[in-house]
Scaffold this active site. Structure first.
Site, PDB file in Angstrom:
ATOM      1  N   HIS A 138      37.302  47.355  39.127  1.00  0.00           N
ATOM      2  CA  HIS A 138      38.542  47.335  38.364  1.00  0.00           C
ATOM      3  C   HIS A 138      39.625  46.654  39.195  1.00  0.00           C
ATOM      4  O   HIS A 138      39.409  46.310  40.371  1.00  0.00           O
ATOM      5  CB  HIS A 138      38.971  48.755  37.981  1.00  0.00           C
ATOM      6  CG  HIS A 138      38.222  49.316  36.816  1.00  0.00           C
ATOM      7  ND1 HIS A 138      38.303  48.785  35.546  1.00  0.00           N
ATOM      8  CD2 HIS A 138      37.363  50.370  36.727  1.00  0.00           C
ATOM      9  CE1 HIS A 138      37.540  49.475  34.723  1.00  0.00           C
ATOM     10  NE2 HIS A 138      36.952  50.447  35.416  1.00  0.00           N
ATOM     11  N   ASP A 168      43.738  41.395  37.045  1.00  0.00           N
ATOM     12  CA  ASP A 168      43.316  41.171  35.661  1.00  0.00           C
ATOM     13  C   ASP A 168      44.137  40.078  34.977  1.00  0.00           C
ATOM     14  O   ASP A 168      43.590  39.190  34.321  1.00  0.00           O
ATOM     15  CB  ASP A 168      43.453  42.464  34.845  1.00  0.00           C
ATOM     16  CG  ASP A 168      42.379  43.488  35.174  1.00  0.00           C
ATOM     17  OD1 ASP A 168      41.521  43.197  36.026  1.00  0.00           O
ATOM     18  OD2 ASP A 168      42.406  44.576  34.587  1.00  0.00           O
TER      19      ASP A 168
END
Length: 373
Positions: A138, A168
């Site tokens: 992540h 991200d």
């Protein structure tokens, strides 16, 4: 007038944040984006709270301006359906782990055989090669492995969990758009499509920029609160008397001089220009004590007419009402599909000739199946 990418057609297989954010940017710029979702494995952003009018705000934002079909890619005949679609599309964006699209029969080589000019972009945590290519991760993991977290935060408390998903969005999404558009230009010149491999960890590593250059070429490893811009100088945040925060970025002499004059710290002007750590510590202490004497609103009034690179730390709601962001149309109203509208963040690039727009919020699952199948 149509957006600058009005001629581009994008087939989007991505989920969650990185890919959908990238394809949202393409849609905002006028591209026709068709999102393909599994009917039995819902994208979590569709159900993620909070909700507005029964729709997840995350889904409504990240998938605005896109068409939506549902298709189980494992079903017999699904690969043929995708191949029929891709013949008319310019770009494919996918976010599965390496090899998944190949096993489904719709990997790059399979789709390139149908459309040789296809641009195929894969966004993953670690890229298509290397020992970590199949490893889960992540945003916090990518930032950690890329060295970003090592020089953020405070020396006594370590790296902070960031309030935004840097790897991200700034990494995966923005670099994917950059790579796709570069490949589009290459195709215009050569007629060739190509594969674009985006690793969020690679992109996060590249964000190190100046600190990375200092380390790799200069042998200087940056640690928290060790440099001019990461807390090692008076360039920092200071708490006000009402528990809010003020950002002080008065690095240049003209700005630091105004800062000291405004706060009654005239005798410390030389400290602001000094590289002596003791001088910086003393100045930070003086700034901390001075700024703690008034509320944020009072300091806003004081610095409203003083150009010293001093600004309040605003909440997102406050930022949305700031006159600068309002003047730049950074909050827009997007059609919900029922005659009402939802407030969303606007597109951050302003084009003179080809304005960008967001025509509708994220659609229901499979809303456009009849149109495409």
């Amino acid at each position: 007038m149509a957006g600058p990418l009005a001629s581009l057609k994008v087939l989007d297989f991505s989920t969650l944040l990185p890919g959908p954010y990238a394809t949202m940017l393409l849609a905002d710029m006028g591209a026709e984006v068709l999102r393909v979702e599994a009917p039995d494995r819902m994208d979590l952003t569709r159900v993620m709270p909070p909700h507005d009018g029964g729709v997840s705000t995350a889904h409504g934002y990240l998938n605005r301006g896109k068409s939506a079909i549902s298709l189980n890619l494992k079903d017999e005949g699904s690969a043929d359906r995708i191949k029929a679609l891709v013949a008319e599309f310019d770009v494919v964006v996918e976010q599965f782990r390496p090899g998944v699209m190949d096993r489904l029969g719709i990997g790059y080589e399979a789709l390139k055989a149908v459309n040789p000019g296809l641009i195929y972009c894969s966004i993953t945590g670690y890229g298509q090669t290397g020992p970590y290519k199949n490893r889960a991760g992540h945003d916090i993991n990518y930032l950690s492995l890329a060295g970003v977290s090592s020089h953020c935060g405070r020396a006594d408390s370590g790296p902070p969990p960031m309030g935004i998903q840097i790897a991200d969005v700034a990494g995966g999404s923005h670099h994917a758009v950059m790579g796709i558009l570069a490949a589009v230009i290459h195709r215009q010149q050569s007629g060739e499509g190509q594969y674009v491999d985006v690793s969020m960890t690679d992109a996060a590593f590249a964000l190190n920029a100046m600190s990375g250059a200092a380390c790799l070429a200069g042998g200087q490893e940056q640690k928290p609160e060790s440099s001019l811009l990461n807390g090692g100088s008076f360039y920092d945040y200071y708490q006000t008397s009402d528990g809010r925060w003020l950002s002080v970025g008065s690095l240049e002499p003209q700005f630091s001089s105004r800062l000291c004059d405004t706060l009654g710290l005239e005798k410390m002007k030389s400290f602001a220009l000094s590289q002596n750590p003791e001088h910086q510590v003393a100045l930070k202490k003086a700034l901390k004590d001075a700024i703690a004497t008034r509320t944020l609103a009072e300091w806003q009034a004081v610095f409203s007419e003083t150009d010293a690179c001093v600004e309040p730390v605003l909440t997102i709601a406050e930022a949305a009402e700031h006159p600068q962001l309002k003047a730049r149309d950074m909050v827009i109203l997007v059609d919900r599909g029922d005659g009402s509208q939802q407030r969303q963040i606007g597109f951050p690039i302003k084009f003179e000739k080809t304005s960008c727009r967001a025509e509708w919020i994220g659609k229901n699952l499979g809303a456009d199946n009849k149109k495409y199948f």
